[in-house]
Design a protein around this motif. Structure first.
Motif, PDB file in Angstrom:
ATOM      1  N   LEU A   1      35.017  26.225  40.884  1.00 40.58           N
ATOM      2  CA  LEU A   1      35.517  26.561  42.219  1.00 40.58           C
ATOM      3  C   LEU A   1      37.013  26.870  42.179  1.00 40.58           C
ATOM      4  CD1 LEU A   1      33.551  24.005  44.415  1.00 40.58           C
ATOM      5  CD2 LEU A   1      33.321  26.487  44.408  1.00 40.58           C
ATOM      6  N   GLU A   2      37.729  26.114  41.335  1.00 41.03           N
ATOM      7  CA  GLU A   2      39.168  26.375  41.219  1.00 41.03           C
ATOM      8  C   GLU A   2      39.416  27.763  40.624  1.00 41.03           C
ATOM      9  OE1 GLU A   2      40.736  23.103  39.004  1.00 41.03           O
ATOM     10  OE2 GLU A   2      40.691  21.784  40.764  1.00 41.03           O
ATOM     11  N   GLU A   3      38.627  28.089  39.599  1.00 38.36           N
ATOM     12  CA  GLU A   3      38.778  29.407  38.978  1.00 38.36           C
ATOM     13  C   GLU A   3      38.527  30.498  40.020  1.00 38.36           C
ATOM     14  OE1 GLU A   3      36.755  30.133  35.096  1.00 38.36           O
ATOM     15  OE2 GLU A   3      36.182  32.037  36.010  1.00 38.36           O
TER      16      GLU A   3
ATOM     17  N   TYR B   1      40.216  34.801  43.684  1.00 38.12           N
ATOM     18  CA  TYR B   1      40.188  35.321  45.053  1.00 38.12           C
ATOM     19  C   TYR B   1      41.599  35.611  45.546  1.00 38.12           C
ATOM     20  CZ  TYR B   1      39.306  35.478  50.066  1.00 38.12           C
ATOM     21  OH  TYR B   1      39.243  35.867  51.378  1.00 38.12           O
ATOM     22  N   GLU B   2      42.507  34.678  45.280  1.00 40.16           N
ATOM     23  CA  GLU B   2      43.877  34.885  45.766  1.00 40.16           C
ATOM     24  C   GLU B   2      44.529  36.085  45.081  1.00 40.16           C
ATOM     25  OE1 GLU B   2      45.605  31.058  45.252  1.00 40.16           O
ATOM     26  OE2 GLU B   2      44.633  30.301  47.069  1.00 40.16           O
ATOM     27  N   ALA B   3      44.295  36.205  43.767  1.00 40.24           N
ATOM     28  CA  ALA B   3      44.868  37.340  43.040  1.00 40.24           C
ATOM     29  C   ALA B   3      44.339  38.654  43.608  1.00 40.24           C
ATOM     30  CB  ALA B   3      44.524  37.232  41.554  1.00 40.24           C
TER      31      ALA B   3
ATOM     32  N   ARG C   1      37.884  41.173  38.632  1.00 34.05           N
ATOM     33  CA  ARG C   1      37.941  39.866  39.290  1.00 34.05           C
ATOM     34  C   ARG C   1      36.782  39.703  40.270  1.00 34.05           C
ATOM     35  NH1 ARG C   1      43.286  40.974  40.648  1.00 34.05           N
ATOM     36  NH2 ARG C   1      44.737  40.493  38.951  1.00 34.05           N
ATOM     37  N   HIS C   2      36.473  40.795  40.943  1.00 33.35           N
ATOM     38  CA  HIS C   2      35.377  40.740  41.916  1.00 33.35           C
ATOM     39  C   HIS C   2      34.055  40.424  41.206  1.00 33.35           C
ATOM     40  CE1 HIS C   2      33.026  41.622  45.460  1.00 33.35           C
ATOM     41  NE2 HIS C   2      32.273  42.429  44.739  1.00 33.35           N
ATOM     42  N   ASP C   3      33.816  41.103  40.087  1.00 25.99           N
ATOM     43  CA  ASP C   3      32.591  40.836  39.327  1.00 25.99           C
ATOM     44  C   ASP C   3      32.551  39.378  38.863  1.00 25.99           C
ATOM     45  OD1 ASP C   3      31.460  43.335  39.564  1.00 25.99           O
ATOM     46  OD2 ASP C   3      32.514  44.137  37.824  1.00 25.99           O
TER      47      ASP C   3
ATOM     48  N   LYS D   1      29.702  32.709  41.386  1.00 30.68           N
ATOM     49  CA  LYS D   1      28.884  32.307  42.533  1.00 30.68           C
ATOM     50  C   LYS D   1      27.426  32.198  42.111  1.00 30.68           C
ATOM     51  CE  LYS D   1      27.241  34.649  46.582  1.00 30.68           C
ATOM     52  NZ  LYS D   1      27.458  35.893  47.326  1.00 30.68           N
ATOM     53  N   ARG D   2      26.986  33.193  41.346  1.00 24.86           N
ATOM     54  CA  ARG D   2      25.596  33.192  40.902  1.00 24.86           C
ATOM     55  C   ARG D   2      25.301  31.964  40.032  1.00 24.86           C
ATOM     56  NH1 ARG D   2      22.683  37.245  36.626  1.00 24.86           N
ATOM     57  NH2 ARG D   2      20.606  36.449  36.958  1.00 24.86           N
ATOM     58  N   CYS D   3      26.222  31.668  39.106  1.00 23.83           N
ATOM     59  CA  CYS D   3      26.006  30.518  38.217  1.00 23.83           C
ATOM     60  C   CYS D   3      25.941  29.220  39.005  1.00 23.83           C
ATOM     61  CB  CYS D   3      27.119  30.426  37.182  1.00 23.83           C
ATOM     62  SG  CYS D   3      27.083  31.745  35.971  1.00 23.83           S
ATOM     63  N   LEU D   4      26.868  29.058  39.951  1.00 25.62           N
ATOM     64  CA  LEU D   4      26.882  27.829  40.745  1.00 25.62           C
ATOM     65  C   LEU D   4      25.590  27.678  41.529  1.00 25.62           C
ATOM     66  CD1 LEU D   4      30.451  27.461  42.268  1.00 25.62           C
ATOM     67  CD2 LEU D   4      29.371  26.074  40.526  1.00 25.62           C
ATOM     68  N   LEU D   5      25.166  28.755  42.188  1.00 26.46           N
ATOM     69  CA  LEU D   5      23.944  28.690  42.987  1.00 26.46           C
ATOM     70  C   LEU D   5      22.747  28.366  42.108  1.00 26.46           C
ATOM     71  CD1 LEU D   5      24.410  31.642  45.480  1.00 26.46           C
ATOM     72  CD2 LEU D   5      24.365  29.212  46.006  1.00 26.46           C
ATOM     73  N   ALA D   6      22.690  29.015  40.929  1.00 23.60           N
ATOM     74  CA  ALA D   6      21.563  28.774  40.036  1.00 23.60           C
ATOM     75  C   ALA D   6      21.577  27.331  39.541  1.00 23.60           C
ATOM     76  CB  ALA D   6      21.619  29.730  38.848  1.00 23.60           C
ATOM     77  N   TYR D   7      22.783  26.815  39.276  1.00 27.79           N
ATOM     78  CA  TYR D   7      22.903  25.421  38.828  1.00 27.79           C
ATOM     79  C   TYR D   7      22.329  24.480  39.879  1.00 27.79           C
ATOM     80  CZ  TYR D   7      25.212  21.077  37.363  1.00 27.79           C
ATOM     81  OH  TYR D   7      25.472  19.790  36.968  1.00 27.79           O
ATOM     82  N   LEU D   8      22.777  24.642  41.121  1.00 31.69           N
ATOM     83  CA  LEU D   8      22.316  23.756  42.196  1.00 31.69           C
ATOM     84  C   LEU D   8      20.831  23.936  42.456  1.00 31.69           C
ATOM     85  CD1 LEU D   8      25.324  24.156  44.617  1.00 31.69           C
ATOM     86  CD2 LEU D   8      24.800  22.219  43.141  1.00 31.69           C
TER      87      LEU D   8
END
Lengths: 206, 195
Positions: B33-35, B40-42, B66-68, B74-81
Motif C-alpha cells: 500500500l505504501e508503494e 500515485y503521488e508521483a 506507474r499506472h500499470d 491492486k490486482r495482487c492485493l485483491l487476489a491475495y485477500l
C-alpha cells in the motif's frame, strides 16, 4: 482445482488467479523505444536519472504487454530463451525428456501470452507448443492413470504447472476408483483439510 | 521493479495452497500500500505538469509505467485477500463453525469479522430451508445406514446425543452411534469410522 481456467487469459478472465499472476511476473527482455523520465533507478546497470532510448531491460510480462501494445509502442520485446529455435528443436526431437518446469514453470501459458506480442516466429512457437503438449500428454495420462504408490517425484519434477495439475487430477480419480472397488467409498473419513492441518501441528510439536 | 512486494504475497499463497491457512501478512500488505501511495503521488505530480504544459509529452511513458504498476499492485492485493477468503470459507465446511485457535490466530481482524458474518449467513440460510431447517454440512455423501460404528481417536469428554443420553468419548473406545450425530466429529478427526 481450477483446471478449466489455466494460467493465461490475462487480466480479463483470470483477474484473481494466483497462477496467472505468478505467470505474468516472468521476465521478458525488452528494449525501450522512448525515453522514460525519472525512472532510471529501475535499470540496475546504470546510475542515470532517466531510462534512455535503446536501453535493454528485463520487464515482467504484465508491464511488457502493456508497453509493447501496438498503439503505444514504448518498447519492443524479444522472445524469451526457452521458446527460441534451439529449444524448439529440442522439443521437436523428443518433448518427453525435457524438463519443462526448469525452462519455465508455466511453459505453455507463457508461450501463449508471448504470441500476442507479434513475434515473427509466433506461428512456429504456437506449433511447437501444441506438438510438445500432445507428445507429452500421452505419457502424463498413462502415468497418472496407472502409477500407484511408486515414487514418481523425479518425473513430476519435469512437468510444468498445468501438467502437474492434470497428473494430480488423474491420480485422485485413480485413488477414488480403487477405494470404490474395495467398497471403502462409503466410509466416512477425516476431511483432507483437517488431516493436513493436524500433520502440520504435529511437525511443529516435534 | 515495482510490484515485487505484492508478488511476495502471491508467492506466499502459492506456497501454502495445499496446506491450511498461512498467517496474514499485515506487514507485506502495508508495504504494498505504501508503494502504491508513492506511485500515485508521483503520477499526480506528473499529470498536473502535463496539464499545465501541453507541449512536453516526455513524462507520459513514466506515467504509463506507474499506472500499470498501480493496477498490478491492486490486482495482487485483491487476489491475495480473495484467495484467503476462499480458503477460510472452505475451513467453515471442514472444521465447522468453531475454528481451532491456531487457525484463528492466522486470520486478520477483518477476516475474523468476515468469517463470523459468513457463519451467520450460512446458519440463517440453513434454518430457512424446509420445515425447521436443514443442515447442509450433513450427509455430503448419500448415507447407507442410520447407525455407524466409530472408534474414538482422542479423549474428548462427554457427548450428549439428541435423545438425551450421554456417552463418554474416551480414546480407543468403540461406539455405535446415529450417523447424523457423528459425521461432523469424523470430519474433524475426533472419531474414526470403522467398517
Amino acid at each position: 482445482m481450477d483446471l478449466l481456467c489455466p494460467p493465461g487469459g490475462g487480466m480479463k478472465q483470470n483477474y484473481l488467479s494466483i497462477d496467472d499472476i505468478m505467470m505474468s511476473s516472468e521476465k521478458i527482455p525488452s528494449t525501450f523505444l522512448v525515453s522514460v523520465k525519472t525512472l532510471g533507478y529501475l535499470d540496475p546497470s546504470t546510475n542515470k536519472k532517466d531510462i534512455e532510448v535503446g536501453s535493454k531491460l528485463d520487464l515482467p510480462l504484465w508491464l511488457a504487454l502493456s508497453l509493447a501494445h501496438p498503439r503505444k509502442k514504448f518498447v519492443t520485446v524479444e522472445l524469451t530463451k526457452p521458446y527460441k529455435a534451439t529449444y524448439r528443436e529440442i522439443l521437436k526431437a523428443d518433448a518427453g525428456v525435457v524438463n519443462l518446469y526448469k525452462l519455465c514453470p508455466y511453459y505453455y501459458a507463457l508461450g501463449q501470452q508471448q504470441l500476442s506480442l507479434n513475434h515473427a516466429e509466433g506461428i512456429l512457437v504456437a506449433r511447437s507448443l501444441i506438438l510438445a503438449f500432445s507428445d507429452r500428454f500421452r505419457r502424463i495420462m498413462d502415468l497418472s492413470g496407472n502409477a500407484i504408490g511408486g515414487d514418481n517425484s523425479s518425473l513430476i519434477q519435469q512437468f510444468d504447472e498445468v501438467e502437474r495439475r492434470l497428473f494430480a487430477l488423474g491420480q485422485k480419480s485413480l485413488q477414488s476408483f480403487q477405494r470404490w472397488e474395495v467398497g471403502e467409498s462409503r466410509t466416512l473419513r477425516t476431511s483432507e483439510l483437517v488431516s493436513r492441518h493436524r500433520k502440520r501441528k504435529r511437525e511443529a510439536v516435534d | 521493479m515495482f510490484g515485487e512486494k505484492a508478488l511476495d504475497l502471491i508467492r506466499e499463497v502459492h506456497r501454502t495452497r495445499e496446506g491450511s491457512l498461512g498467517p496474514y501478512n499485515e506487514d507485506g500488505v502495508r508495504q504494498v500500500l505504501e508503494e502504491m501511495q508513492v506511485l500515485y503521488e508521483a503520477n499526480q505530480q506528473d499529470v498536473a505538469q502535463l496539464v499545465q504544459n501541453d507541449s512536453d509529452q516526455t513524462s507520459l511513458t513514466a506515467v504509463q509505467i506507474r499506472h500499470d504498476s498501480l493496477q498490478r499492485n491492486k490486482r495482487c492485493l485483491l487476489a491475495y485477500l480473495y484467495n484467503r477468503l476462499q480458503k477460510i470459507r472452505a475451513l467453515r465446511w471442514e472444521f465447522g463453525s468453531v475454528l481451532p485457535t491456531d487457525v484463528r490466530g492466522n486470520m486478520s481482524p477483518k477476516e475474523i469479522e468476515w468469517f463470523t458474518k459468513y457463519n451467520r449467513a450460512l446458519a440463517n440460510y440453513m434454518r430457512s430451508l424446509g420445515n425447521g431447517g436443514l443442515d447442509l454440512t450433513q450427509d455430503l455423501h448419500p448415507p447407507q445406514n442410520v447407525h455407524i460404528e466409530v472408534r474414538c481417536v482422542e479423549d474428548k469428554g462427554e457427548l450428549e446425543l439428541d435423545d438425551g443420553s450421554k456417552i463418554l468419548l474416551k480414546k480407543n473406545s468403540l461406539h455405535y452411534l446415529p450417523r447424523s450425530q457423528c459425521e461432523h466429529l469424523i470430519r474433524q478427526g475426533v472419531l474414526k469410522h470403522v467398517t
